[in-house]
Design an enzyme around this catalytic site. Structure first.
Site, PDB file in Angstrom:
ATOM      1  N   GLY A  74     -44.887 -21.876  33.155  1.00 57.49           N
ATOM      2  CA  GLY A  74     -43.817 -21.187  32.437  1.00 57.49           C
ATOM      3  C   GLY A  74     -44.335 -20.016  31.621  1.00 57.49           C
ATOM      4  O   GLY A  74     -45.424 -19.498  31.879  1.00 57.49           O
ATOM      5  N   ASP A  89     -57.027 -16.689  37.730  1.00 60.58           N
ATOM      6  CA  ASP A  89     -57.750 -17.958  37.551  1.00 60.58           C
ATOM      7  C   ASP A  89     -58.570 -18.200  38.822  1.00 60.58           C
ATOM      8  O   ASP A  89     -58.225 -19.043  39.652  1.00 60.58           O
ATOM      9  CB  ASP A  89     -56.759 -19.097  37.294  1.00 60.58           C
ATOM     10  CG  ASP A  89     -56.059 -18.927  35.968  1.00 60.58           C
ATOM     11  OD1 ASP A  89     -56.736 -18.971  34.937  1.00 60.58           O
ATOM     12  OD2 ASP A  89     -54.836 -18.711  35.956  1.00 60.58           O
ATOM     13  N   LEU A 143     -52.694  -9.764  32.857  1.00 60.19           N
ATOM     14  CA  LEU A 143     -51.534 -10.447  32.282  1.00 60.19           C
ATOM     15  C   LEU A 143     -51.841 -11.939  32.194  1.00 60.19           C
ATOM     16  O   LEU A 143     -52.362 -12.534  33.125  1.00 60.19           O
ATOM     17  CB  LEU A 143     -50.287 -10.225  33.136  1.00 60.19           C
ATOM     18  CG  LEU A 143     -49.777  -8.795  33.276  1.00 60.19           C
ATOM     19  CD1 LEU A 143     -48.352  -8.800  33.842  1.00 60.19           C
ATOM     20  CD2 LEU A 143     -49.797  -8.045  31.953  1.00 60.19           C
ATOM     21  N   GLU A 151     -55.326 -14.675  41.435  1.00 68.35           N
ATOM     22  CA  GLU A 151     -56.787 -14.539  41.345  1.00 68.35           C
ATOM     23  C   GLU A 151     -57.265 -14.469  39.901  1.00 68.35           C
ATOM     24  O   GLU A 151     -58.454 -14.558  39.634  1.00 68.35           O
ATOM     25  CB  GLU A 151     -57.246 -13.278  42.087  1.00 68.35           C
ATOM     26  CG  GLU A 151     -57.253 -13.458  43.581  1.00 68.35           C
ATOM     27  CD  GLU A 151     -57.845 -12.261  44.309  1.00 68.35           C
ATOM     28  OE1 GLU A 151     -57.872 -11.152  43.723  1.00 68.35           O
ATOM     29  OE2 GLU A 151     -58.259 -12.438  45.455  1.00 68.35           O
ATOM     30  N   GLY A 177     -46.929 -10.979  36.212  1.00 66.42           N
ATOM     31  CA  GLY A 177     -47.934 -11.537  37.127  1.00 66.42           C
ATOM     32  C   GLY A 177     -47.336 -12.688  37.927  1.00 66.42           C
ATOM     33  O   GLY A 177     -47.518 -12.781  39.148  1.00 66.42           O
ATOM     34  N   HIS A 178     -46.603 -13.573  37.232  1.00 70.12           N
ATOM     35  CA  HIS A 178     -45.957 -14.692  37.934  1.00 70.12           C
ATOM     36  C   HIS A 178     -44.910 -14.169  38.930  1.00 70.12           C
ATOM     37  O   HIS A 178     -44.773 -14.694  40.029  1.00 70.12           O
ATOM     38  CB  HIS A 178     -45.239 -15.611  36.936  1.00 70.12           C
ATOM     39  CG  HIS A 178     -46.152 -16.333  35.995  1.00 70.12           C
ATOM     40  ND1 HIS A 178     -46.188 -16.065  34.640  1.00 70.12           N
ATOM     41  CD2 HIS A 178     -47.060 -17.314  36.210  1.00 70.12           C
ATOM     42  CE1 HIS A 178     -47.069 -16.869  34.071  1.00 70.12           C
ATOM     43  NE2 HIS A 178     -47.614 -17.631  34.991  1.00 70.12           N
TER      44      HIS A 178
HETATM   45  O1  PAF Z   1     -52.452 -21.692  36.659  1.00 73.43           O
HETATM   46  C1  PAF Z   1     -51.635 -22.434  36.080  1.00 73.43           C
HETATM   47  O2  PAF Z   1     -50.658 -21.990  35.467  1.00 73.43           O
HETATM   48  C2  PAF Z   1     -51.852 -23.947  36.109  1.00 73.43           C
HETATM   49  O3  PAF Z   1     -53.202 -24.258  36.023  1.00 73.43           O
HETATM   50  C3  PAF Z   1     -51.196 -24.631  37.316  1.00 73.43           C
HETATM   51  C4  PAF Z   1     -51.827 -24.170  38.623  1.00 73.43           C
HETATM   52  C5  PAF Z   1     -49.708 -24.360  37.322  1.00 73.43           C
HETATM   53  C6  PAF Z   1     -51.401 -26.163  37.237  1.00 73.43           C
HETATM   54  O4  PAF Z   1     -50.833 -26.690  36.075  1.00 73.43           O
END
Ligand code: PAF
EC number: 6.3.2.1
Length: 269
Positions: free
Chosen positions: A18, A137, A171, A135, A23-24
């Site tokens: 959330g 993470d 972001l 990427e 970026g999301h």
């Molecule tokens: O990258 C994230 O936001 C979290 O680590 C994920 C992949 C949703 C798992 O909780």
């Protein structure tokens, strides 16, 4: 989901915690390009936070998230409660593989076990054909690739490039924690790893690059540098072979906020 499957539709999952930012939304766009239906999960997963970390203050904005996802035309939002995901009887979990061993794993010991466990659950709940991860993470992506390969999970992972502010800052929902002064320092993280990538290409020895980069971050105003490392891009191993793609990964603190970032690097040809 069963109806979609019966109708022969493919499903993409975008797992999130959330506090959605552009970026999301770029992950949702990638998902739409790779499947007929897009499911976005929103779940702030307690098992990937250590007791001293920011679970309680992690930014939450359910109404804003739903508005953004409706505008991005996601087909379904899966937003389970903590009790639904981890009922009192819950006792099985996934231990993340070797990609979790150091870097973030050294500073956040159980983090990737929590990530792998929740992603395994989300994959089983949503049964996606593909799942999209940023990427930003980078190590998380490597850990999840191992999870899917090692446990023969029937889905494909797609990596999406990091979305950045104009000044280079990646972001992240955690950017919301930064004070004005810290926000002004934050772009130095990307600038520093970009410079490091240029030094890799120029053939500078890795120890010189990482030592310089660490000093540079401290000079720029980062209060603590957890690591700047140059790794094999695929395995994240510290042992790199000539010609193989590399990745520079860094984590550093601005006051109480820990920022991570990474960049591709190519060995000198
Ligand atoms: O990258 C994230 O936001 C979290 O680590 C994920 C992949 C949703 C798992 O909780």
């Amino acid at each position: 989901m069963a109806d979609w499957r019966r109708a022969g539709k493919t499903i993409a999952l975008v797992p999130t915690m959330g506090a959605l930012h552009p970026g999301h939304i770029s992950l949702v766009r990638q998902a739409k390009e790779n499947a007929d239906k897009v499911v976005v999960s929103i779940f702030v997963n307690p098992t990937q936070f250590a007791p001293h970390e920011d679970l309680a203050r992690y930014p939450r904005d359910e109404a804003g998230d739903l508005a953004k996802l409706s505008e991005a035309e996601a087909d379904l939002v899966w937003s389970p409660s903590v009790d639904e995901m981890y009922p009192a009887v819950f006792s099985t979990s996934v231990k993340a593989g070797s990609a979790a061993a150091d870097l973030e794993g050294a500073f956040r010991p159980h983090h990737f076990d929590g990530v792998a466990t929740v992603c395994a659950k989300l994959f089983n709940q949503v049964t996606p054909d593909v799942a999209i991860f940023g990427e930003k993470d980078y190590q998380q992506l490597a850990v999840l690739r191992q999870l899917v390969d090692d446990l023969n999970m029937p889905l494909r992972l797609i990596a999406a490039p990091t979305v950045r502010e104009k000044d280079g800052l990646a972001l992240s929902s955690r950017n919301a924690y930064l004070s004005e002064k810290e926000r002004a320092i934050a772009p130095a993280l990307y600038a520093t790893i970009s410079e490091a990538a240029a030094q890799v290409a120029a053939g500078t020895p890795f120890t010189v690059i990482t030592t310089d980069a660490t000093a540079h971050l401290a000079e720029a105003g980062f209060t603590k540098v957890d690591y700047v490392e140059i790794r094999d891009a695929a395995t994240l191993s510290a042992v790199v072979s000539p010609g193989k793609p590399l990745r520079i990964l860094a984590a550093a603190w601005l006051g109480k906020t820990r920022l991570i970032d990474n960049i591709a690097a190519a060995s000198p040809s």
